[in-house]
Structure formats: structure tokens, C-alpha cells
Scaffold this active site. Sequence first.
Site, PDB file in Angstrom:
ATOM      1  N   TYR A 252       0.856  -1.193   0.000  1.00  0.00           N
ATOM      2  CA  TYR A 252       0.000   0.000   0.000  1.00  0.00           C
ATOM      3  C   TYR A 252       0.890   1.240   0.000  1.00  0.00           C
ATOM      4  O   TYR A 252       1.438   1.614   1.032  1.00  0.00           O
ATOM      5  CB  TYR A 252      -0.912  -0.046   1.233  1.00  0.00           C
TER       6      TYR A 252
ATOM      7  N   LYS B  55      -0.997  -1.096  -4.337  1.00  0.00           N
ATOM      8  CA  LYS B  55      -2.104  -0.149  -4.274  1.00  0.00           C
ATOM      9  C   LYS B  55      -1.457   1.234  -4.273  1.00  0.00           C
ATOM     10  O   LYS B  55      -0.856   1.660  -3.293  1.00  0.00           O
ATOM     11  CB  LYS B  55      -2.942  -0.359  -3.021  1.00  0.00           C
TER      12      LYS B  55
END
Length: 309
Positions: free
Chosen positions: A134, A164
Site C-alpha cells: 500500500y 495499491k
Amino acid sequence: MEGLIAATFTPMDSDGSLNTLAIAPMVDFLIDREIAGLYVLGSTGEGPSLTFDERCTAAAAFVRAAGGRVPVIVQVGCESLTQAAELATAAQAIGADAISAVSPVYFKPDSVATLVDSMAVIAAGAGQLPFYYYHIPAATGVAVNVVEFLKLSATRIANLRGIKFTSPLVHEFQACVEYAGDRFEMLWGSDEMLLCGLTAGAKAAVGSTYNFSAAIYSRMMAALAAGDLQTAIHEQSRSQAVVRTFVPYGPRAAQKAMMAMVGFDCGPTRLPISPLDASRYVQLQRDLREIGFFEWIEPRGALARTRES
């Protein structure tokens, strides 16, 4: 992964405790709006504010509620790499489809190599699940070269599936897409710039506003696929207007309030995120009505009716 993946809110009662009974109907609410996946316990889901047990309980409730209809990605990152790995193990045990992790933010990794080593510890906790790093430098302060992260991770994180990517730096995202090829997936993470992400190669996007504005983005993507760039730009402009309207109220508290406005109350935010008081709730609702938000989010035919306003 393809389409819109909702970065879900974590339902809470008025006292700030978990409201797991609200998770199943909320998941149904999202799937009815053609959400293609769930990203749980991230920034939007206030994961860092929950205890270990609360995160396990909430993740299990989301997986049960999804029932295999859409994939569930569980965000397990926290300040302790050991605890993050334990959360990853728990996510694998409950049947999650993938895990994701943000970097520790108090003791920040001092290099890309250190970040890779740190994420390897977490990913190993659920070695049978795809792992997504992330990347959200505005929140973490960890602004690494993401292409270099992919290169170094190729031999260090066996279950790395992708990133992400929550950053406005589209050129970095595109470089990752081009390097990734078929081996890695790049999930776009800036809702108000989704059109840019799609043109840079994104096939899937994770975002908080998809919880209540999926219709806007669905029309935008359909228009782009049909070669109607003008309509796609128009819908992206609407998305930006929505974001500009709620951000001054505090983005997370405002969006949780907006869920109640569209028919699904998932409760307040947990401190240190202050929830909206009644007067600010009413003012936000008024501001959203003035820009046309409540008309824009109505599910409609992807192209046939986008030109009505």
C-alpha cells in the site's frame, strides 16, 4: 482485479465500538451498486485505530458477508511488523482473498531495500495469499521509487501481486504498469484522478468515494471504453466537485456521514478522527445538494442518460 474496489468503512456504534451487525447489509449495499471488490481496514476503514482483536473480528465479518461474491483484500499493516504478520496469518485463516500492508510510519524504512525487507516479513505471514504493498506517501512519508520496489521485491516477496498506488504522480504509476507487465497488478488509488489512472493503464481502482459515488465512476469508465472522452471528463469533473465539497469537513468523518445521507448509516468515526456534529452534518448535506451530488449518484444506464444534465 478489475473495476471499482471499495475501500470500505468500518461500521461503529455511537460509543465507538465495532458494529459488526452492519457489515453484511453494507456489503450487500455495495455489491448492489456493482462494486467489484472490497479493501477493508485501510485508511478509510480506520484500521490503524482498531485493536488486533477488532481487526480480526471485522475482517472475518467482511469475508463472511462477501461470501465469495467479490474478492476481499485485508489491510494488515501496522507499526509492529510481527503483529502485521500475525494479522496476515489471521486473514489467510478466515478465507480472505488477498492481503495488503502500509509501511510503518513512526520508524520509517530508510531505503527501498529496507521497505522490501519489512514488507517481506508481513507477506510471509500469509504466504498463500496475494500481497499488495500500500503506497500512500502523503500519509506515511515513505516516498520510495516504486519501480525499484517492484524490482527488488521480485526475489524477496514470493507472493507479491502488486501495489495499491495512492499518489497523484501518474508518470510513476505508468512506469510501474509498464514494468509490471503480466506479473504484477497496479491498483489505482486516487479517486478524483481515476481517468488519469485508466489512461495510464489501470484496470482496477481502490477508493473511498466508490462506496457512495460508484455510479459516477461507472458512467465515466463506460464512456471512456466507448471512446466518448467528453463524457468521461464530465463525470470525472463531477467526482472532483464531490471531493472538493467534503474534504474541508474532514475527509474520513465527512465520507462516513455521507454514507448515512445515501441510506446506509455506518456510524461515527473513532477518535482521534472527530465525527461531524449535527450542524456540520446538515451543512455538508446542503453543500452536496447544491452541487447536484444526490442526482449524480443515482444508478443509471452507463451512457444513455449521462447527458441529461
